[in-house]
Design a protein around this motif. Structure first.
Motif, PDB file in Angstrom:
ATOM      1  N   VAL A  50       0.856  -1.183   0.000  1.00 28.99           N
ATOM      2  CA  VAL A  50       0.000   0.000   0.000  1.00 28.99           C
ATOM      3  C   VAL A  50       0.894   1.235   0.000  1.00 28.99           C
ATOM      4  O   VAL A  50       1.767   1.382   0.859  1.00 28.99           O
ATOM      5  N   ILE A  51       0.702   2.094  -1.009  1.00 26.35           N
ATOM      6  CA  ILE A  51       1.439   3.358  -1.083  1.00 26.35           C
ATOM      7  C   ILE A  51       0.514   4.468  -0.608  1.00 26.35           C
ATOM      8  O   ILE A  51      -0.586   4.639  -1.141  1.00 26.35           O
ATOM      9  N   THR A  52       0.950   5.206   0.385  1.00 29.16           N
ATOM     10  CA  THR A  52       0.144   6.319   0.883  1.00 29.16           C
ATOM     11  C   THR A  52       0.842   7.633   0.565  1.00 29.16           C
ATOM     12  O   THR A  52       2.062   7.746   0.677  1.00 29.16           O
ATOM     13  N   VAL A  53       0.062   8.623   0.151  1.00 27.32           N
ATOM     14  CA  VAL A  53       0.588   9.951  -0.161  1.00 27.32           C
ATOM     15  C   VAL A  53      -0.270  10.996   0.529  1.00 27.32           C
ATOM     16  O   VAL A  53      -1.401  10.722   0.942  1.00 27.32           O
ATOM     17  N   ASP A  54       0.274  12.183   0.632  1.00 22.44           N
ATOM     18  CA  ASP A  54      -0.470  13.288   1.231  1.00 22.44           C
ATOM     19  C   ASP A  54      -1.668  13.616   0.346  1.00 22.44           C
ATOM     20  O   ASP A  54      -1.549  13.689  -0.880  1.00 22.44           O
ATOM     21  N   PHE A  66      13.650  20.113  -5.455  1.00 24.41           N
ATOM     22  CA  PHE A  66      12.384  19.436  -5.736  1.00 24.41           C
ATOM     23  C   PHE A  66      12.409  18.035  -5.139  1.00 24.41           C
ATOM     24  O   PHE A  66      13.295  17.235  -5.431  1.00 24.41           O
ATOM     25  N   ASN A  67      11.428  17.730  -4.283  1.00 27.21           N
ATOM     26  CA  ASN A  67      11.374  16.430  -3.615  1.00 27.21           C
ATOM     27  C   ASN A  67       9.983  15.825  -3.762  1.00 27.21           C
ATOM     28  O   ASN A  67       9.109  16.027  -2.919  1.00 27.21           O
ATOM     29  N   PRO A  68       9.746  15.065  -4.825  1.00 26.68           N
ATOM     30  CA  PRO A  68       8.418  14.475  -5.045  1.00 26.68           C
ATOM     31  C   PRO A  68       8.080  13.365  -4.055  1.00 26.68           C
ATOM     32  O   PRO A  68       6.930  12.933  -3.986  1.00 26.68           O
ATOM     33  N   MET A  69       9.068  12.892  -3.284  1.00 26.75           N
ATOM     34  CA  MET A  69       8.824  11.815  -2.328  1.00 26.75           C
ATOM     35  C   MET A  69       8.428  12.333  -0.948  1.00 26.75           C
ATOM     36  O   MET A  69       8.292  11.549  -0.004  1.00 26.75           O
ATOM     37  N   TYR A  88       8.694   7.099  -9.419  1.00 25.48           N
ATOM     38  CA  TYR A  88       7.661   8.071  -9.769  1.00 25.48           C
ATOM     39  C   TYR A  88       7.868   8.607 -11.178  1.00 25.48           C
ATOM     40  O   TYR A  88       8.961   8.560 -11.737  1.00 25.48           O
ATOM     41  N   SER A  89       6.803   9.108 -11.741  1.00 28.40           N
ATOM     42  CA  SER A  89       6.848   9.811 -13.016  1.00 28.40           C
ATOM     43  C   SER A  89       5.875  10.978 -12.924  1.00 28.40           C
ATOM     44  O   SER A  89       4.970  10.980 -12.084  1.00 28.40           O
ATOM     45  N   ILE A  90       6.077  11.969 -13.784  1.00 33.11           N
ATOM     46  CA  ILE A  90       5.234  13.165 -13.756  1.00 33.11           C
ATOM     47  C   ILE A  90       4.531  13.303 -15.095  1.00 33.11           C
ATOM     48  O   ILE A  90       5.167  13.223 -16.148  1.00 33.11           O
ATOM     49  N   THR A  91       3.226  13.484 -15.046  1.00 33.57           N
ATOM     50  CA  THR A  91       2.457  13.681 -16.275  1.00 33.57           C
ATOM     51  C   THR A  91       1.827  15.071 -16.268  1.00 33.57           C
ATOM     52  O   THR A  91       1.513  15.621 -15.212  1.00 33.57           O
ATOM     53  N   VAL A 100       0.534  15.846 -12.425  1.00 29.66           N
ATOM     54  CA  VAL A 100       0.198  14.703 -11.576  1.00 29.66           C
ATOM     55  C   VAL A 100       1.456  13.867 -11.382  1.00 29.66           C
ATOM     56  O   VAL A 100       2.152  13.536 -12.348  1.00 29.66           O
ATOM     57  N   ILE A 101       1.746  13.548 -10.122  1.00 28.25           N
ATOM     58  CA  ILE A 101       2.872  12.662  -9.814  1.00 28.25           C
ATOM     59  C   ILE A 101       2.318  11.248  -9.658  1.00 28.25           C
ATOM     60  O   ILE A 101       1.415  11.007  -8.850  1.00 28.25           O
ATOM     61  N   ASN A 102       2.844  10.324 -10.443  1.00 33.50           N
ATOM     62  CA  ASN A 102       2.409   8.930 -10.406  1.00 33.50           C
ATOM     63  C   ASN A 102       3.451   8.093  -9.675  1.00 33.50           C
ATOM     64  O   ASN A 102       4.607   8.037 -10.092  1.00 33.50           O
ATOM     65  N   TYR A 103       3.034   7.457  -8.595  1.00 31.04           N
ATOM     66  CA  TYR A 103       3.931   6.609  -7.812  1.00 31.04           C
ATOM     67  C   TYR A 103       3.597   5.143  -8.084  1.00 31.04           C
ATOM     68  O   TYR A 103       2.430   4.785  -8.269  1.00 31.04           O
ATOM     69  N   SER A 104       4.613   4.303  -8.079  1.00 25.47           N
ATOM     70  CA  SER A 104       4.355   2.881  -8.314  1.00 25.47           C
ATOM     71  C   SER A 104       5.474   2.021  -7.745  1.00 25.47           C
ATOM     72  O   SER A 104       6.600   2.481  -7.541  1.00 25.47           O
ATOM     73  N   ILE A 105       5.111   0.765  -7.478  1.00 23.75           N
ATOM     74  CA  ILE A 105       6.091  -0.270  -7.146  1.00 23.75           C
ATOM     75  C   ILE A 105       5.848  -1.416  -8.113  1.00 23.75           C
ATOM     76  O   ILE A 105       4.744  -1.949  -8.196  1.00 23.75           O
ATOM     77  N   ASN A 106       6.860  -1.752  -8.857  1.00 23.70           N
ATOM     78  CA  ASN A 106       6.761  -2.843  -9.822  1.00 23.70           C
ATOM     79  C   ASN A 106       8.015  -3.697  -9.672  1.00 23.70           C
ATOM     80  O   ASN A 106       8.932  -3.640 -10.472  1.00 23.70           O
TER      81      ASN A 106
END
Length: 289
Positions: A50-54, A66-69, A88-91, A100-106
């Protein structure tokens, strides 16, 4: 005689049945062994993450790193912190200041997990490229490989990340590698900033087929110099000019071979040349006395 034949036939039949039974049992055993030997043991089930973000947007104004994490955390089903596995990636969005910051674990052994967070940019104007010269150049083919680096070194082309930070070293050309012969070309210069935004400008590049470095003129302030023992010596102080066939300054391309030791009396020779063009050089005689 007939009775004897019947006995023989019966014996043969019984023997055949015994052989068939043994064959069946042996084949059954082989089949059983084959099944046992090829039994597949699957890997353990992947851990869920589970990834939680603000829930609030990340606001960035360019005044800090810049700190997207920031305020991002990932925990697996065993309670382990696996935030270090998050990428992460930014779209972009229709608004230039909202992304939009996209976070993922793969990762292997973990189920695919994602999360998103809005990014809002303040005081942002998108990346840009500008010229400090007329964007029209005439060069020889041998200058193509260093053309962009030369523009950047001479501050003839500059790039800004949208927050006033210089990112000129990231400038690249999208089509200069397609130039293979003399002619006039429209060259595109591009740069991408840390947010993934891109800026592109164009200039005119003329390849005229001349070899400029073959006609470099090196001029020294003097051909010889006498300096006192233990005094400072800088060989570059004696370069008056170095120009190519078009009169352009190429002194930054000069190399110097110098073995002057001012702590030892004697006569020394300093050689000024362009790398790869040994036939074009000038010599300075240095006498330490």
């Amino acid at each position: 005689m007939q009775r004897k034949s019947k006995i023989i036939i019966t014996a043969i039949t019984a023997l055949s049945l015994i052989i068939i039974i043994f064959l069946i049992l042996d084949l059954t055993g082989l089949w059983s062994r084959d099944v046992l030997d090829t039994t597949y043991t699957g890997e353990a089930d992947a851990h869920t993450v589970v990834i939680t973000v603000d829930s609030q947007p990340l606001i960035y104004d360019g005044t800090s790193t810049f700190n997207p994490m920031m305020n991002v955390k990932a925990v697996d089903d065993a309670g382990n912190d696996v935030t270090n596995l998050v990428s992460y990636s930014i779209t972009s969005t229709p608004s230039s200041i909202k992304k939009v910051i996209n976070y993922s674990i793969n990762q292997k052994d973990y189920s695919f997990a994602t999360a998103q967070r809005n990014l809002e940019l303040e005081n942002y104007s998108a990346p840009s490229i500008s010229f400090n010269c007329d964007p029209r150049w005439t060069i020889g083919e041998e200058q193509l490989n260093t053309f962009i680096d030369d523009l950047i070194t001479n501050d003839d082309i500059l790039a800004d990340d949208g927050y006033g930070n210089d990112i000129s070293e990231n400038i690249y050309s999208e089509n200069i590698n397609n130039i293979t012969s003399p002619g006039e070309y429209n060259v595109k210069f591009s740069v991408v900033n840390f947010l993934g935004d891109k800026s592109t400008v164009s200039g005119t590049l003329i390849i005229d087929g001349k070899t400029r470095t073959d006609e470099v003129n090196i001029t020294l302030t003097q051909s010889s110099v006498i300096i006192p023992l233990n005094s400072p010596f800088n060989p570059y102080d004696y370069i008056e000019s170095a120009t190519d066939i078009d009169g352009n300054d190429v002194s930054h391309d000069l190399s110097v071979s110098c073995d002057v030791d001012t702590s030892q009396q004697g006569q020394y020779t300093v050689i000024y040349y362009i790398q790869g063009l040994d036939q074009i050089s000038k010599k300075l005689t240095v006498v330490v006395s």
